[in-house]
Design an enzyme around this catalytic site. Sequence first.
Site, PDB file in Angstrom:
ATOM      1  CG  HIS A 162      -1.815  -0.915   1.546  1.00  0.00           C
ATOM      2  ND1 HIS A 162      -1.523  -2.136   2.049  1.00  0.00           N
ATOM      3  CD2 HIS A 162      -3.169  -0.885   1.395  1.00  0.00           C
ATOM      4  CE1 HIS A 162      -2.638  -2.837   2.197  1.00  0.00           C
ATOM      5  NE2 HIS A 162      -3.644  -2.111   1.810  1.00  0.00           N
ATOM      6  CG  ASP A 209       1.721  -0.878   3.541  1.00  0.00           C
ATOM      7  OD1 ASP A 209       1.038  -0.596   4.532  1.00  0.00           O
ATOM      8  OD2 ASP A 209       1.390  -1.707   2.674  1.00  0.00           O
ATOM      9  CD  GLU A 268      -7.810  -8.360  -0.032  1.00  0.00           C
ATOM     10  OE1 GLU A 268      -6.871  -7.857  -0.677  1.00  0.00           O
ATOM     11  OE2 GLU A 268      -7.740  -8.687   1.150  1.00  0.00           O
ATOM     12  CD  GLU A 284      -7.514 -11.744   3.852  1.00  0.00           C
ATOM     13  OE1 GLU A 284      -7.216 -10.622   3.407  1.00  0.00           O
ATOM     14  OE2 GLU A 284      -7.715 -11.971   5.061  1.00  0.00           O
ATOM     15  CG  HIS A 310     -11.029 -10.862   3.641  1.00  0.00           C
ATOM     16  ND1 HIS A 310     -10.568  -9.892   2.789  1.00  0.00           N
ATOM     17  CD2 HIS A 310     -10.489 -10.580   4.856  1.00  0.00           C
ATOM     18  CE1 HIS A 310      -9.773  -9.061   3.459  1.00  0.00           C
ATOM     19  NE2 HIS A 310      -9.718  -9.464   4.715  1.00  0.00           N
ATOM     20  CG  ASP A 336      -4.494 -10.885  -0.079  1.00  0.00           C
ATOM     21  OD1 ASP A 336      -3.763 -10.837  -1.088  1.00  0.00           O
ATOM     22  OD2 ASP A 336      -4.778  -9.891   0.597  1.00  0.00           O
ATOM     23  CG  ASP A 390      -5.316 -10.894   8.161  1.00  0.00           C
ATOM     24  OD1 ASP A 390      -6.083 -11.526   7.425  1.00  0.00           O
ATOM     25  OD2 ASP A 390      -5.269  -9.644   8.159  1.00  0.00           O
ATOM     26  CG  ASP A 397      -3.526  -9.741   3.682  1.00  0.00           C
ATOM     27  OD1 ASP A 397      -2.812  -9.085   4.461  1.00  0.00           O
ATOM     28  OD2 ASP A 397      -4.688  -9.434   3.408  1.00  0.00           O
TER      29      ASP A 397
END
Lengths: 441, 441, 441, 441
Positions: free
Chosen positions: B104, B107, B235, B271, B274, B299, B312, B342
Amino acid sequence: MNAPARFFSTLEPLRYVGRDSRDPFGFRWYDRDQIVLGKRMEDHLRFAVAYWHSFTWPGGDPFGGETFLRPWMHGSDEMDLARAKADVAFDMFRILDVPYFCFHDRDIAPEGKTLKESNANVRAIADIFAKKMESSKVKLLWGTANLFSHRRFMSGASTNPDPDVFAYSASQVKNVMEITHELGGENYVLWGGREGYETLLNTDLKRELDQMGRFLNLVVEHKYKIGFKGTILIEPKPQEPTKHQYDFDVSTVYGLLCRAGLEKEVKVNVEANHATLAGHSFEHEIAMAAALGIFGSIDMNKGDAQSGWDTDQFPTNVEDTALAMYEILRAGGYTTGGTNFDAKIRRQSIDPEDLILAHVAAMDVCAHALLVAADMLKDGALQQAVDDRYAGWNEPQNKAMLQPGTTLASIAARAEAENLDPQPRSGRQERLEALVGSYFR
Amino acid sequence: MNAPARFFSTLEPLRYVGRDSRDPFGFRWYDRDQIVLGKRMEDHLRFAVAYWHSFTWPGGDPFGGETFLRPWMHGSDEMDLARAKADVAFDMFRILDVPYFCFHDRDIAPEGKTLKESNANVRAIADIFAKKMESSKVKLLWGTANLFSHRRFMSGASTNPDPDVFAYSASQVKNVMEITHELGGENYVLWGGREGYETLLNTDLKRELDQMGRFLNLVVEHKYKIGFKGTILIEPKPQEPTKHQYDFDVSTVYGLLCRAGLEKEVKVNVEANHATLAGHSFEHEIAMAAALGIFGSIDMNKGDAQSGWDTDQFPTNVEDTALAMYEILRAGGYTTGGTNFDAKIRRQSIDPEDLILAHVAAMDVCAHALLVAADMLKDGALQQAVDDRYAGWNEPQNKAMLQPGTTLASIAARAEAENLDPQPRSGRQERLEALVGSYFR
Amino acid sequence: MNAPARFFSTLEPLRYVGRDSRDPFGFRWYDRDQIVLGKRMEDHLRFAVAYWHSFTWPGGDPFGGETFLRPWMHGSDEMDLARAKADVAFDMFRILDVPYFCFHDRDIAPEGKTLKESNANVRAIADIFAKKMESSKVKLLWGTANLFSHRRFMSGASTNPDPDVFAYSASQVKNVMEITHELGGENYVLWGGREGYETLLNTDLKRELDQMGRFLNLVVEHKYKIGFKGTILIEPKPQEPTKHQYDFDVSTVYGLLCRAGLEKEVKVNVEANHATLAGHSFEHEIAMAAALGIFGSIDMNKGDAQSGWDTDQFPTNVEDTALAMYEILRAGGYTTGGTNFDAKIRRQSIDPEDLILAHVAAMDVCAHALLVAADMLKDGALQQAVDDRYAGWNEPQNKAMLQPGTTLASIAARAEAENLDPQPRSGRQERLEALVGSYFR
Amino acid sequence: MNAPARFFSTLEPLRYVGRDSRDPFGFRWYDRDQIVLGKRMEDHLRFAVAYWHSFTWPGGDPFGGETFLRPWMHGSDEMDLARAKADVAFDMFRILDVPYFCFHDRDIAPEGKTLKESNANVRAIADIFAKKMESSKVKLLWGTANLFSHRRFMSGASTNPDPDVFAYSASQVKNVMEITHELGGENYVLWGGREGYETLLNTDLKRELDQMGRFLNLVVEHKYKIGFKGTILIEPKPQEPTKHQYDFDVSTVYGLLCRAGLEKEVKVNVEANHATLAGHSFEHEIAMAAALGIFGSIDMNKGDAQSGWDTDQFPTNVEDTALAMYEILRAGGYTTGGTNFDAKIRRQSIDPEDLILAHVAAMDVCAHALLVAADMLKDGALQQAVDDRYAGWNEPQNKAMLQPGTTLASIAARAEAENLDPQPRSGRQERLEALVGSYFR
């Protein structure tokens, strides 16, 4: 069995008795002729009783069998029992004085020895319904075919790996659609109880989605062919009985409809408990359906907030229900849809009166909720708060961002040139929740 | 801060040591040059390290603060810290010898005093990346803009009630898209962390869906304008941070894309955690994306099966992972996508080695799972079982049911004429599960 | 920072304005001097404001940082900020005119350079509290030590693998217990935020349970030593932050207390959102605590019914809250306990007024719920229905079954001899739910 | 019905065929005579087949009826059918060559016209069992009474508001306990399927807890009276069928036992799917039971990680199962307990072979998991890591903190005097997870 008129000791249609009454056999809030936002309360709420939970479910659960011992469930001539059941059902419609009912084909008539006989059985009972509907004022909100109870549907109906089940389902749906049409039904519903899968290991997902899309198209074409003016509805549910259902939630159904080219043809029947099982609030699913242009009707009930399956309880919470009613009103209210009680009394509630009292209480909850929701709408303070929050979008340069012509680059250039540094504004959730609270009475 | 080379005591790139080794700093399964189904293992798996969890998260959770005390998180010159962080990050990429990373904008570079300065900061660090990428073989799997951490996004980015936030987001996305393009990134991802709502009471759902659809179109148009050949990915996530996220799951995103006319333009980054938070298995979401034609990338992580939020965690279960890998292989494998970790080490895992070892173990889990999945595919017994189950659909009269021309009435007529009475056939779930078990080694 | 009096624009204590008022800054239901079941409403409800959510939480969540920008959170002298925060807090207590507040040591004073200094900081602010409490009528419902935020507690406090953390925790708890005692606090609470585990792989479960039991005993012994007459409370929570918390729910805490020999010494502080996260209704946890003889106090809030983490929202639903209040009244009401708002405004609710309005609305919800619950109790129809249902147990032979002397064999012999064939009786759930509905006003 | 020998086409007992075999009718891992940690694999695992799911469940679910059409479920003489069912059951025990089976009274024999006749029916079939057990080597792991299926139990058994149901249950339990004893059963299990409540509105929680505690005491007393040497077990489950079950989880049962004074007399039968429904991992519940000194036996199955009800699937995941097996081994292995497959084939798995193959695969999963767990234990690296983590507690001053004599004040004084500032150490979760992964083969 006993004469059906004897099943319920309540004989007279129930009436509005007012808020201060403690008579459980009268309506404290549901005053059908009361005018709310310019319309009779009955015409707003369009209550329907569901045949299955009330008259066909024997009270079993995964760990125990029948508790109710209904007289019409025990006997040797199944068509006789079906007729007796119809007598009880219409007696209850009369007592509750509801304008609508709903049914699955297998609720009202027994399976025959052949498909043809099964279809004929449904038609035979439907003929009895037709007469009863004439002599009472109850109407049909919707009909549907049960494509999930019999073992032939164990792997799905339209999405079955066996094409004969697809064909079988087509016959059953055609029959119920036509009967629904003939009975003046205002909608036809598809609940894909087993349109889903248990394990990907034995499933061709894409093929099943294609089969389902094709079946929906066949249904819509048939609607036009027979001149049915009602709405075709899909009832979303995330799982149970299957591990994954293809009609997971409102948004998923919207995607399915787009894929099948039917997003203008088919709408949704939103159930409260299915919404919560899908991880949404009931009002979310209604609002989402409205935003996507596919809001049709609702199955009113509630789930247990801590249980992970479809408990299908009667609604008891006015505040929760008012938030759903508010979204229905904001969406313009029902057109062909209505408030169907897809709710069952608990299996310990074995007295005939329990069935009546559960509906009375639920109708009162909905009526009370409607009054609150109508006040929320009339007062306009909630809507004003929303409008104020988005007011910036009315400015020309902001409107323009949503129109063709502007580009990411042009917007970005302006943002940088103007050195935008947007300051957050309070979402004011608590004060809006307090405002909602102020409409309760 | 310390010299970055000192952060990890591991100095050499980690190597394949074979299954019988107990060296935690070697790969027991990930043998990047091993040929699997005609392709190098590295080219199948396309591993990526995520910048955020590994280098930007300080170890906090809702009930406690920083635990990691990373040297690059404590200092006065934020750009200096960002450069030090980049050194550590690329050092870890080198040690793990992964082909890709993801980031990102926030980040990699600190927010500046103005939007322009913030964008410039990202570009400055990206220039450092460009040099580091040249001298190492690591590539960019995807870039993305963080449109959720800063308080200006508290009510959403493209779906914000404040149009200035929409414009601000456009600038940030444009910047990262272009940087991603320049760095040779293979995808651009949108995670709508706050594209959703907390309460319907302050939300105009339809307007927000429209804003989001418009933003996606701006992004896709910009992609063509700048000649970016990569894939635009969304996502999905059902909720958290918001009560409801508009990109709930793969099917919901498909519906959003249809509504915006973008179902051929945008794909999904699925993901694992998710997926499970949305009530689906990870393999379901992959298979659904493939069936809908929008599978892009993944992810990789796992959630805690009993926790209701995004934990995560690094994947640990080969069997679960193999089922996901099997669906990826069935979908034809990745094109521009890859396996992005991720995943974050637990906040109690405060040693630098924990970061390395977590990735090594996860890469091994994925490599092992790939080998199992490849065997499942090569052997063909699973696919055969599926094909056999649907074989009836190959017969002409059954195929015809799925084609225009047949009608509900014609199908129903045949079903009745032929007195269809389809007999269920075993779904054989347990024997297929046992078959899957037999591929493990 | 600004002078604290300026933080809230509301200057005067808020007053009861009656049900028909639409003034959000007045109480529509909370009329503190109204007599309910022979007691002032204020004395029934014993409201407390929680220091942490209201004055210490900056508005962050796992995906974003500070949104509130409170003036007392930004400055260089932490003790100065703590004093400013105390001014704002007591100003809010005054405006809300609540009888109680609650705090953690780290809420009110910053961590010092040493344990001793940290303890001294807490004491310094407590001295300010003492003066403020004298000049206002606000009292301390309970104090507690924060043994979870700092990284030293990342692996637990009393259950930490490192005995120094156990000792450190002992010092912190001793300090806050004594301060709580000196401030006239009516309870001392232990919330074991990190008394639990993340993975069994690094955990000695039995040892940690033993450590926790020992710590509780130390606390109880210290209570007697210092002459603290208040109640020691444990606040159950099933998980979050840890994967598993040892104080999972009321029943689990009861078992822990039995194991430590403390079931007569320690009670529970039941939180609504923790109850629902544990798979229970709030009223269940209260009723269970009462049945087990360990009901102490409550943390009033609500969770989001579809979210799997602790959302700690202000209560909004009168009907849900009334069921909890009814169980509290049935348990005899609070003794040392109270209704502490362990609730936080949403992170988008950034205006100072949001903090006031959230409390006002929540106090009204509780007051309204109390009135409903009092009517339920006074009317007695619900209790009568329960008593009737169990009436058979009043017969001597049935009472005898519950007494020593009867045996399984003797009971079985009678059952067979009398050919018992018990017939089920309706549980009447729906009519009791309707009865509950009839008490709302 | 058909001769039972014909039900399964498999005729010979299944044998170990080794890992490289692909024969689904042979064991790839379960080699009963293989010595593991000094004991035969069969003696470690102590497999049992459950009568109910395998032979009594017809394949229904809440949305559909029978799918299996077992020959012994259709006929007019129920005792004849029960005998035929026993033939099939023992034939399957023989084919699988399992050492144990388990049953409920109502699984094996039909309800009679009176309680006495019902009990006699159970005894009659038990006599057949006795002969079959003599001629085969299969033994009884445990028996239990079904106190939840019949409508008389709809409001509970020992916790029923009707004392006659309590007495009726006593008779049924006495009968099955004695039969279990006579058949050499090694445990007697109580599953309180309806020992819980649907709504607090009609429930006296405390009274029901008292009734349950009393019933447990009657059972334990009867155990001693008849000289039954086996273990009395309670099987925890959080909910389903009831909204709340009193035996929610292991910790709750421990509290109940303490309350009834039975914590030394009764242990738990831990079910995987019940554990996960309660918000715990399976291994957590085993470890907790061991820590509390009440670990007895297990019901092996798995739930669907995304479904909120008891799916009772056969275990398929070696890694998950190994973590449970590791905790069983750490607890010293089974004494009277065993691995009972409380698992059902999916309702679409309608072939007789599905029943065999499901058990074979599950037994292999458990055997494989046992080998992995044994390696984990033998290697000792995991245990070493745990021991190291808590090593500080071996120091005298730290040990002393856990002993009487130290006080909160003395510990606090030392903490301050020594200026303790404990530094966190890595919990190393990922490297321990990687270590677990390295034991898989």
